[in-house]
Design a protein around this motif. Structure first.
Motif, PDB file in Angstrom:
ATOM      1  N   LEU A  42      -1.694 -33.821  35.926  1.00 32.69           N
ATOM      2  CA  LEU A  42      -0.396 -34.015  36.562  1.00 32.69           C
ATOM      3  C   LEU A  42       0.372 -35.087  35.804  1.00 32.69           C
ATOM      4  O   LEU A  42      -0.139 -36.184  35.576  1.00 32.69           O
ATOM      5  N   VAL A  43       1.579 -34.745  35.418  1.00 31.34           N
ATOM      6  CA  VAL A  43       2.480 -35.693  34.777  1.00 31.34           C
ATOM      7  C   VAL A  43       3.535 -36.090  35.797  1.00 31.34           C
ATOM      8  O   VAL A  43       4.101 -35.239  36.477  1.00 31.34           O
ATOM      9  N   THR A  44       3.764 -37.393  35.917  1.00 29.55           N
ATOM     10  CA  THR A  44       4.770 -37.911  36.842  1.00 29.55           C
ATOM     11  C   THR A  44       5.818 -38.660  36.036  1.00 29.55           C
ATOM     12  O   THR A  44       5.485 -39.540  35.240  1.00 29.55           O
ATOM     13  N   LEU A  45       7.072 -38.291  36.246  1.00 30.76           N
ATOM     14  CA  LEU A  45       8.196 -38.965  35.608  1.00 30.76           C
ATOM     15  C   LEU A  45       8.866 -39.821  36.673  1.00 30.76           C
ATOM     16  O   LEU A  45       9.319 -39.313  37.696  1.00 30.76           O
ATOM     17  N   ILE A  46       8.921 -41.116  36.432  1.00 31.67           N
ATOM     18  CA  ILE A  46       9.548 -42.046  37.375  1.00 31.67           C
ATOM     19  C   ILE A  46      10.839 -42.537  36.747  1.00 31.67           C
ATOM     20  O   ILE A  46      10.838 -43.059  35.622  1.00 31.67           O
ATOM     21  N   GLY A  47      11.938 -42.340  37.462  1.00 31.84           N
ATOM     22  CA  GLY A  47      13.236 -42.740  36.942  1.00 31.84           C
ATOM     23  C   GLY A  47      14.229 -42.940  38.055  1.00 31.84           C
ATOM     24  O   GLY A  47      13.857 -43.190  39.205  1.00 31.84           O
ATOM     25  N   LYS A  48      15.495 -42.824  37.711  1.00 32.62           N
ATOM     26  CA  LYS A  48      16.564 -42.947  38.704  1.00 32.62           C
ATOM     27  C   LYS A  48      17.748 -42.098  38.251  1.00 32.62           C
ATOM     28  O   LYS A  48      17.854 -41.742  37.071  1.00 32.62           O
ATOM     29  N   PRO A  49      18.646 -41.783  39.178  1.00 29.68           N
ATOM     30  CA  PRO A  49      19.826 -40.981  38.831  1.00 29.68           C
ATOM     31  C   PRO A  49      20.739 -41.721  37.839  1.00 29.68           C
ATOM     32  O   PRO A  49      20.756 -42.951  37.791  1.00 29.68           O
ATOM     33  N   ASP A  50      21.479 -40.950  37.071  1.00 32.18           N
ATOM     34  CA  ASP A  50      22.466 -41.480  36.124  1.00 32.18           C
ATOM     35  C   ASP A  50      21.859 -42.423  35.092  1.00 32.18           C
ATOM     36  O   ASP A  50      22.463 -43.410  34.701  1.00 32.18           O
ATOM     37  N   CYS A  51      20.672 -42.086  34.631  1.00 32.82           N
ATOM     38  CA  CYS A  51      19.969 -42.885  33.626  1.00 32.82           C
ATOM     39  C   CYS A  51      19.780 -41.979  32.407  1.00 32.82           C
ATOM     40  O   CYS A  51      19.034 -41.007  32.473  1.00 32.82           O
ATOM     41  N   HIS A  52      20.465 -42.285  31.301  1.00 34.82           N
ATOM     42  CA  HIS A  52      20.387 -41.397  30.139  1.00 34.82           C
ATOM     43  C   HIS A  52      18.989 -41.359  29.541  1.00 34.82           C
ATOM     44  O   HIS A  52      18.545 -40.305  29.068  1.00 34.82           O
ATOM     45  N   LEU A  53      18.249 -42.456  29.567  1.00 27.83           N
ATOM     46  CA  LEU A  53      16.883 -42.430  29.062  1.00 27.83           C
ATOM     47  C   LEU A  53      15.994 -41.551  29.940  1.00 27.83           C
ATOM     48  O   LEU A  53      15.097 -40.871  29.446  1.00 27.83           O
ATOM     49  N   LYS A  91       9.875 -38.634  40.327  1.00 25.37           N
ATOM     50  CA  LYS A  91      10.022 -39.580  41.424  1.00 25.37           C
ATOM     51  C   LYS A  91      11.179 -40.515  41.118  1.00 25.37           C
ATOM     52  O   LYS A  91      11.357 -40.957  39.988  1.00 25.37           O
ATOM     53  N   ASP A  92      11.946 -40.823  42.146  1.00 23.32           N
ATOM     54  CA  ASP A  92      13.156 -41.623  42.040  1.00 23.32           C
ATOM     55  C   ASP A  92      12.884 -43.024  42.589  1.00 23.32           C
ATOM     56  O   ASP A  92      12.563 -43.178  43.763  1.00 23.32           O
ATOM     57  N   ILE A  93      13.032 -44.057  41.741  1.00 21.75           N
ATOM     58  CA  ILE A  93      12.750 -45.417  42.208  1.00 21.75           C
ATOM     59  C   ILE A  93      13.749 -45.887  43.259  1.00 21.75           C
ATOM     60  O   ILE A  93      13.459 -46.831  43.988  1.00 21.75           O
ATOM     61  N   THR A  94      14.904 -45.249  43.350  1.00 17.83           N
ATOM     62  CA  THR A  94      15.870 -45.662  44.368  1.00 17.83           C
ATOM     63  C   THR A  94      15.471 -45.151  45.745  1.00 17.83           C
ATOM     64  O   THR A  94      16.045 -45.573  46.743  1.00 17.83           O
ATOM     65  N   GLN A  95      14.495 -44.270  45.805  1.00 18.85           N
ATOM     66  CA  GLN A  95      14.036 -43.709  47.072  1.00 18.85           C
ATOM     67  C   GLN A  95      12.660 -44.231  47.490  1.00 18.85           C
ATOM     68  O   GLN A  95      12.143 -43.824  48.517  1.00 18.85           O
ATOM     69  N   ASP A  96      12.074 -45.120  46.687  1.00 21.52           N
ATOM     70  CA  ASP A  96      10.719 -45.598  46.958  1.00 21.52           C
ATOM     71  C   ASP A  96      10.623 -47.080  46.588  1.00 21.52           C
ATOM     72  O   ASP A  96      10.634 -47.427  45.403  1.00 21.52           O
ATOM     73  N   GLU A  97      10.533 -47.951  47.597  1.00 17.85           N
ATOM     74  CA  GLU A  97      10.508 -49.402  47.352  1.00 17.85           C
ATOM     75  C   GLU A  97       9.344 -49.834  46.472  1.00 17.85           C
ATOM     76  O   GLU A  97       9.493 -50.681  45.596  1.00 17.85           O
ATOM     77  N   GLU A  98       8.167 -49.267  46.694  1.00 14.31           N
ATOM     78  CA  GLU A  98       6.993 -49.646  45.909  1.00 14.31           C
ATOM     79  C   GLU A  98       7.179 -49.295  44.432  1.00 14.31           C
ATOM     80  O   GLU A  98       6.899 -50.109  43.550  1.00 14.31           O
ATOM     81  N   LEU A  99       7.658 -48.082  44.167  1.00 14.98           N
ATOM     82  CA  LEU A  99       7.914 -47.691  42.778  1.00 14.98           C
ATOM     83  C   LEU A  99       8.989 -48.576  42.154  1.00 14.98           C
ATOM     84  O   LEU A  99       8.894 -48.966  40.993  1.00 14.98           O
TER      85      LEU A  99
END
Length: 105
Positions: free
Chosen positions: A30-41, A63-71
């Motif tokens: 399983l590959v998990t990509l952690i990021g946020k909206p409007d992030c070009h990288l 997974k979106d860091i803006t939706q998860d405090e721990e991340l």
């Protein structure tokens, strides 16, 4: 004395279908990509993850860091972050060949 792998002992089969073994291995990853909206990288990283995982038949999630405090606490300075089987593989830039190697390709 011939030692058998745990897989051999568990299944009791003397031969294995290589294709089935590869498909099973890909599904177990399983590959998990952690990021946020409007992030070009993050968008660039997603393109690489989609391509590599699509080619190899490996599932991935986003997974979106803006939706998860721990991340957010753990990764906000490093996004995008890629985890492979729950362990951090890379951050900021995703190298396609390195990800392929990590997934056993």
């Amino acid at each position: 004395m011939v030692r058998m792998s745990p897989l051999f002992r568990r299944t009791g089969r003397r031969t294995q279908n290589t294709e089935n073994t590869e498909n099973t291995a890909a599904r177990e990853r399983l590959v998990t990509l952690i990021g946020k909206p409007d992030c070009h990288l993050c968008e660039d990283a997603q393109e690489v993850v989609e391509k590599v995982c699509g080619d190899l038949g490996v599932p991935w999630e986003k997974k979106d860091i803006t939706q998860d405090e721990e991340l957010h606490r753990e990764y906000w300075e490093q996004i995008p972050v890629v985890l492979v089987d729950g362990a951090q593989h890379t951050f900021w830039r995703v190298d396609e060949e390195r990800l392929r190697r990590a997934l056993g390709a």
